[in-house]
Design an enzyme around this catalytic site. Structure first.
Site, PDB file in Angstrom:
ATOM      1  N   GLY A  71      -9.547 -49.278   3.500  1.00  0.00           N
ATOM      2  CA  GLY A  71     -10.527 -48.351   4.053  1.00  0.00           C
ATOM      3  C   GLY A  71     -10.429 -48.166   5.549  1.00  0.00           C
ATOM      4  O   GLY A  71     -11.224 -47.444   6.141  1.00  0.00           O
ATOM      5  N   HIS A  72      -9.463 -48.783   6.167  1.00  0.00           N
ATOM      6  CA  HIS A  72      -9.341 -48.693   7.624  1.00  0.00           C
ATOM      7  C   HIS A  72      -8.260 -47.688   7.977  1.00  0.00           C
ATOM      8  O   HIS A  72      -7.121 -48.043   8.229  1.00  0.00           O
ATOM      9  CB  HIS A  72      -9.057 -50.076   8.223  1.00  0.00           C
TER      10      HIS A  72
END
Length: 104
Positions: free
Chosen positions: A26-27
């Site tokens: 998710g980064h």
């Protein structure tokens, strides 16, 4: 490698965050970067190895350049003027630096 004793004024280690690390999903999908919190966790781990202390606080942290998954970086902890400092470098470039507090 021999582990340094707590009387030494510096500690060095190399870190590399695998591209499969769960924090990367998710980064920035498609362009993952290692999150600062993961780098600070590695600082905490190095402090435990060096001084057998836990990370009690981050007094200052500056993230100057990104670390990409799979890239190796050198982490150095030093004690200067009564302060514990960290610096993370890749190929001579400073990626992050700061001042931390340790506690037993």
């Amino acid at each position: 490698m021999d582990l340094p004793t707590s009387s030494q004024i510096s500690y060095r280690t190399t870190l590399c965050i695998a591209p499969e690390h769960p924090c990367l999903a998710g980064h920035f999908p498609g362009h993952p970067l290692v999150p600062g919190v993961v780098l600070l966790e590695r600082v905490a781990q190095a402090l435990r190895e060096w001084r057998q202390q836990r990370l009690a606080g981050v007094r200052e942290a500056k993230f100057l350049a990104p670390l990409n998954p799979g890239e190796a970086a050198d982490l150095e902890l030093t004690e200067r003027s009564g302060q514990l400092r960290f610096e993370l470098r890749r190929a001579g470039q400073v990626l992050a630096r700061g001042v931390i507090e340790g506690a037993a």
